[in-house]
Every structure is written in structure tokens, then in C-alpha cells.
Write a protein that holds these residues in place. Structure first.
Motif, short mmCIF file in Angstrom:
data_model
loop_
_atom_site.label_atom_id
_atom_site.label_comp_id
_atom_site.label_asym_id
_atom_site.label_seq_id
_atom_site.Cartn_x
_atom_site.Cartn_y
_atom_site.Cartn_z
N LYS A 37 0.84 -1.22 0.06
CA LYS A 37 -0.04 -0.13 -0.03
C LYS A 37 1.08 1.16 0.03
N SER A 95 -3.49 8.24 13.26
CA SER A 95 -4.35 7.47 12.51
C SER A 95 -5.18 6.27 13.75
N ASP A 117 -12.98 -10.04 8.66
CA ASP A 117 -12.98 -8.90 9.45
C ASP A 117 -11.64 -8.45 10.08
N ALA A 121 -5.53 -5.96 8.05
CA ALA A 121 -5.83 -5.28 9.41
C ALA A 121 -4.41 -5.00 9.86
N PRO A 142 -9.01 -2.48 11.85
CA PRO A 142 -9.45 -2.81 10.46
C PRO A 142 -8.92 -1.79 9.41
N THR A 143 -8.68 -2.10 8.31
CA THR A 143 -8.16 -1.06 7.25
C THR A 143 -9.08 -1.05 6.42
N SER A 144 -9.27 0.03 5.50
CA SER A 144 -10.17 0.29 4.20
C SER A 144 -9.08 -0.33 3.09
N ALA A 145 -9.68 -0.24 1.93
CA ALA A 145 -9.08 -0.82 0.58
C ALA A 145 -7.58 0.01 0.36
N ASP A 146 -7.52 1.07 0.88
CA ASP A 146 -6.06 2.00 0.62
C ASP A 146 -5.20 1.58 1.67
N MET A 148 -5.49 2.27 4.98
CA MET A 148 -5.46 3.02 6.08
C MET A 148 -6.49 2.59 7.07
N ALA A 150 -9.39 2.07 9.54
CA ALA A 150 -10.63 2.31 9.54
C ALA A 150 -11.60 1.88 10.71
N GLY A 151 -11.17 2.64 11.72
CA GLY A 151 -11.65 2.53 12.96
C GLY A 151 -10.82 2.33 14.22
#
Length: 206
Positions: A37, A95, A117, A121, A142-146, A148, A150-151
Motif C-alpha cells: 500500500k 491514525s 473482519d 488489518a 481494521p483497514t480500508s481498501a487503501d 488506512m 478504518a476504526g
């Protein structure tokens, strides 16, 4: 504390001049890059006396020119004792925020072999509270598709440190093998544990 980069590769001769990537850290203990990434993160250990001013430990995205504000700033727009909020307007935002004193140490990125899930990550070994061993565990974000976060952090496995006076382990680092096997280093018992989904074959097993 700071993170610098040095040129490296064929034909590059050392020593060489460093490039400043990020500064204003107190103690960026561990750093790891997600090569797929193109993202690098560091664990930041914040001010130990910041309990009453919103202090937190941090997972910090390393971007060129970023500044993290120690010892004046808890986070962007939020001053530490003895400073003023307007001194912190240009400070980067973490982050992931982790409870103060939980001591995030090693981190690594799940390579895509785990359930939905946890796929992709960021896994983090928390060393726990100094002197009491509380909250030493492994969590994931957890991470998003990029790639980063995400939570916030989610519980994964615990049982390393169980309270004052009980010395039964502290999670110190995590690392994924290419096949998805997760290794956890425990610097008190001296053990290295591995964890994997049930359908991931045990090495050497038929």
C-alpha cells in the motif's frame, strides 16, 4: 524523536545525508511499512503525565514533513501542560489513538489470508502498563481498501499480563509470515507464539 530516511540501493555509497520524514515524537518505538500500500506507520509513546489532558498513545502515519508536537502538544489543536492550543495547529493527527500507558510496541499488516473482519488489518502488540503488566495484549485495527485504518482497536488475544505482581508475559512484537501465520514475541517469558486460522496447515503436517 524523529524518523529519517537514507538513500539506499545499487551505487549508493554510505554515509549519506538523511532526509527528515517526521519529527516531534517522544518515542517512536517501532516502525513498519506496508509495501503493498506504500504506507509506513510508527508507534508513538506520548507524555506519561498527560492523563488529565486527553493524553493517548498513537499509531502515526509517516508522511514527509509531518510534525507530532512533543513535548508541547497532545494532538492537533490540543496543548500539553505548559503550552497553549494555538501552538498545536500544525501538528499531525494520529491514525489510531490507544489508551495512555497501554504501550503499543510492534505492529504488522495481515497479508490477506485471514477472515474478512481481520483481512488486511494492522495488528499491534501492546506491552501494557509499566510496573503493573495490565493491558498487555494483541489488538487489531481494521483497514480500508487503501490500507488506512478504518476504526479503532479491536481485541484479538490477551492473557499476557494479568495484573500487578503477576509476571506471566508481555506482548512485545508481532510479525506475519507470507502465508498468514502471525508470530507474537513475549519478552518476559521469552516465548514466541504463532497464531493462524484453523484452515491454515501446520508446517510439516500431512
Amino acid at each position: 524523536g524523529a524518523v529519517q530516511a537514507f538513500p539506499y540501493g545499487p551505487g549508493v555509497k554510505l554515509p549519506n545525508a538523511a532526509t527528515m520524514i517526521a519529527d516531534g515524537f517522544r518515542n517512536p518505538m517501532y516502525m513498519r511499512c506496508n509495501q503493498a500500500k506504500g504506507l509506513c506507520f510508527a508507534d508513538e509513546m506520548s507524555g506519561d503525565n498527560w492523563d488529565g489532558v486527553g493524553g493517548r498513545e498513537k499509531i502515526a502515519l509517516l508522511t514527509p514533513g509531518s510534525h507530532w508536537g512533543f513535548p508541547c502538544c497532545v494532538t492537533k489543536g490540543k496543548a500539553a501542560p505548559g503550552a497553549t492550543d494555538d501552538m498545536c495547529n500544525d501538528v499531525s493527527v494520529e491514525s489510531v489513538a490507544i489508551e495512555l500507558h497501554d504501550s503499543p510496541f510492534g505492529l504488522d499488516f495481515e497479508p490477506g489470508a485471514w477472515p474478512a473482519d481481520t483481512k488486511g488489518a494492522i495488528f499491534i502488540a501492546k506491552h501494557g502498563v509499566v510496573g503493573s503488566w495490565v493491558d498487555s495484549d494483541v489488538v487489531y485495527v481494521p483497514t480500508s481498501a487503501d490500507g488506512m485504518p478504518a476504526g479503532g482497536e479491536q481485541p484479538f488475544t490477551s492473557g499476557f499480563g494479568k495484573g500487578a505482581g503477576t509476571v506471566n508475559g508481555r506482548a512485545t512484537d508481532v510479525a506475519f509470515a507470507p502465508d498468514g501465520r502471525l508470530f507474537v514475541v513475549d519478552d518476559t517469558s521469552g516465548m514466541i507464539w504463532w497464531i493462524a486460522p484453523e484452515d491454515l496447515a501446520i508446517p510439516g503436517a500431512m
